[in-house]
Design a protein around this motif. Structure first.
Motif, mmCIF file in Angstrom:
data_model
loop_
_atom_site.group_PDB
_atom_site.id
_atom_site.type_symbol
_atom_site.label_atom_id
_atom_site.label_comp_id
_atom_site.label_asym_id
_atom_site.label_seq_id
_atom_site.Cartn_x
_atom_site.Cartn_y
_atom_site.Cartn_z
ATOM 1 N N GLY A 93 0.803 -1.212 0.000
ATOM 2 C CA GLY A 93 0.000 0.000 0.000
ATOM 3 C C GLY A 93 0.837 1.263 0.000
ATOM 4 N N VAL A 94 0.440 2.234 -0.825
ATOM 5 C CA VAL A 94 1.138 3.520 -0.941
ATOM 6 C C VAL A 94 0.099 4.621 -1.140
ATOM 7 C CG1 VAL A 94 2.894 4.858 -2.175
ATOM 8 C CG2 VAL A 94 3.041 2.353 -2.142
ATOM 9 N N GLU A 100 2.250 -6.502 -5.803
ATOM 10 C CA GLU A 100 1.243 -5.664 -6.448
ATOM 11 C C GLU A 100 1.113 -4.358 -5.673
ATOM 12 O OE1 GLU A 100 -3.365 -6.181 -6.288
ATOM 13 O OE2 GLU A 100 -2.608 -7.377 -7.965
ATOM 14 N N LEU A 101 1.316 -3.233 -6.352
ATOM 15 C CA LEU A 101 1.181 -1.930 -5.717
ATOM 16 C C LEU A 101 -0.283 -1.503 -5.695
ATOM 17 C CD1 LEU A 101 4.135 0.025 -7.378
ATOM 18 C CD2 LEU A 101 4.095 -0.972 -5.085
ATOM 19 N N LYS A 102 -0.739 -1.032 -4.547
ATOM 20 C CA LYS A 102 -2.060 -0.408 -4.442
ATOM 21 C C LYS A 102 -1.834 1.044 -4.046
ATOM 22 C CE LYS A 102 -6.707 -0.912 -2.596
ATOM 23 N NZ LYS A 102 -7.274 -0.929 -3.945
ATOM 24 N N ASP A 104 -8.305 -2.476 3.075
ATOM 25 C CA ASP A 104 -7.681 -3.215 1.982
ATOM 26 C C ASP A 104 -6.777 -4.332 2.469
ATOM 27 O OD1 ASP A 104 -8.952 -1.487 0.190
ATOM 28 O OD2 ASP A 104 -7.292 -0.065 0.251
ATOM 29 N N ASP A 105 -6.422 -4.290 3.747
ATOM 30 C CA ASP A 105 -5.628 -5.352 4.366
ATOM 31 C C ASP A 105 -4.347 -5.637 3.577
ATOM 32 O OD1 ASP A 105 -5.090 -7.226 6.343
ATOM 33 O OD2 ASP A 105 -6.079 -8.843 5.252
ATOM 34 N N VAL A 106 -3.602 -4.563 3.237
ATOM 35 C CA VAL A 106 -2.366 -4.738 2.483
ATOM 36 C C VAL A 106 -1.343 -5.479 3.335
ATOM 37 C CG1 VAL A 106 -2.772 -2.695 1.065
ATOM 38 C CG2 VAL A 106 -1.458 -2.486 3.187
ATOM 39 N N ASP A 107 -0.408 -6.137 2.669
ATOM 40 C CA ASP A 107 0.620 -6.912 3.370
ATOM 41 C C ASP A 107 1.767 -6.041 3.857
ATOM 42 O OD1 ASP A 107 -0.429 -9.685 2.877
ATOM 43 O OD2 ASP A 107 -0.181 -9.042 0.798
#
Length: 397
Positions: free
Chosen positions: A31-32, A70-72, A94-97
């Motif tokens: 996530g960014v 994968e960038l979000k 979004d529960d990014v890693d």
């Protein structure tokens, strides 16, 4: 090196390394939040490009832990409240890693607090303001060799080597209202004051400022030998220079933060030939021989039709640090990743990086100056690309 730092440097080549202990068929989401719109959009877009090149290179070599990355990316419009809500969304909804940082001290200051509360690793590509690192955070790391406090060092060291008769006696300090530039200019005033350089003008302006005539008029009236400008983008960097031209004031020396490193937009913003002689500090250069740097420059240039700048390289470096930690830890355990980075040194396109307990790098920035239409490295000696700097800035063209 500090005794708590491992002697071994870890390479950040995109080839796979480390013990893989986690497997999953889905991608690792990172996530960014970035200001893709708003007053600094043009400056932040290279950072997005740097992240994308990094992710593509990682995926070509098999990803991380056997999974693609994968960038979000969310747009915060350079708004502090929006960047907070974006990172909260990335983490909670979004529960990014994993996370990577945003652009500028203004945004990284609140964004890093969101990551710290969630106990998630947060590697920021820009945002070297001292106040970011005074909060006792465990998960925060800065992906440049130095912070805002280091911005004046190379320039002041160079001035100190000059005969006293050649040093500036007076200086003006206009700056955008930004945590990074304000810290850098305060440190400039302190260090130059110790050299006997007298402050004859100081001014802080808002990020949306477009009319610099008043500031240029005041600087002209003060007639400093040196202008140290806390610029954030090519817009305010070029805006002040064009206003100084209008008032026909050409300081003997000029230093700008950040803006001169924006090689694709800065020369046009200041006008042809007007960049020559202007100093800046940079975290990275396309012309150094650091690990994987030449490959990064080549891949980025082919992808975007122009060479990368500091912001693109800093984002790529942040990704390198993240990937190196994941590969060596062998998992996505956020605490283990942060502990590993605190205890180890790595090699990046910006040189060797290692961090203290606050996430502050133990390194130095490069002193650069525009000469003959190119941003040249002046110091340190082992990285310089020209024999010597221009002492007196050429007249405006």
């Amino acid at each position: 090196m500090n005794g708590s730092i491992a002697v071994l440097f870890f390479s950040v080549s995109v080839s796979s390394c480390g013990i893989v202990t986690e497997k999953d068929s889905g991608p690792i989401t990172i996530g960014v939040s970035l200001p893709l719109t708003g007053p600094v959009a043009e400056s932040s877009k290279p950072a997005y490009a740097g992240y994308r090149v990094w992710a593509q290179q990682v995926n070509k070599k098999g990803g991380l832990l056997g999974r693609q990355v994968e960038l979000k990316v969310l747009d915060d419009g350079f708004d502090e409240q929006k960047v907070v809500s974006n990172y909260e969304k990335l983490i909670q909804e979004d529960d990014v890693d994993l996370l990577l940082g945003t652009f500028s001290s203004k945004l990284n200051l609140p964004a890093s607090s969101v990551a710290e509360r969630a106990k998630m690793l947060y590697i920021e590509p820009s945002g070297g303001a001292e106040e970011i690192f005074t909060r006792g955070y465990d998960y925060l790391f800065f992906a440049q060799p130095g912070t805002s406090l280091n911005v004046p060092d190379g320039f002041v060291d160079w001035l100190f080597q000059l005969p006293a008769s050649q040093r500036p006696r007076t200086a003006a300090y206009p700056t955008q209202d930004d945590p990074n530039t304000k810290v850098a200019l305060r440190e400039f005033q302190r260090q130059l004051g110790e050299l006997g350089v007298r402050n004859v003008y100081s001014k802080t302006y808002q990020p949306d400022t477009t009319d610099f005539d008043g500031i240029a008029q005041d600087i002209t009236a003060a007639a400093p030998d040196l202008v140290v400008h806390g610029a954030v983008t090519a817009d305010d960097g070029g805006g002040l220079i064009k206003a100084l031209q209008k008032w026909q004031f050409n300081p003997k020396m000029m230093f700008q933060t950040n803006a001169p490193s924006l090689m694709a937009t800065y020369p046009k913003a200041v006008g042809e030939g007007n960049a020559d002689g202007i100093f800046t500090s940079v975290a990275w250069s396309a012309r150094t021989n650091f690990t994987d740097n030449a490959k990064f420059v080549d891949v980025y240039t082919r992808a975007y039709g122009a060479p990368p700048n500091d912001d693109a390289a800093n984002a790529y470096t942040a990704g390198q640090a993240l990937a190196t930690a994941v590969r060596n830890v062998g998992s996505l355990d956020q605490t283990k990743l942060a502990d590993w980075l605190h205890q180890n040194a790595i090699l990046t396109i910006s040189g060797a990086l290692e961090w203290d307990s606050r996430g502050v790098p133990r390194g130095n920035l490069l002193l650069a100056q525009w000469q003959d239409g190119r941003l040249e490295i002046i110091a340190p000696e082992e990285e310089k690309t020209v024999a010597k700097p221009l002492y007196s800035k050429p007249s405006w063209s």
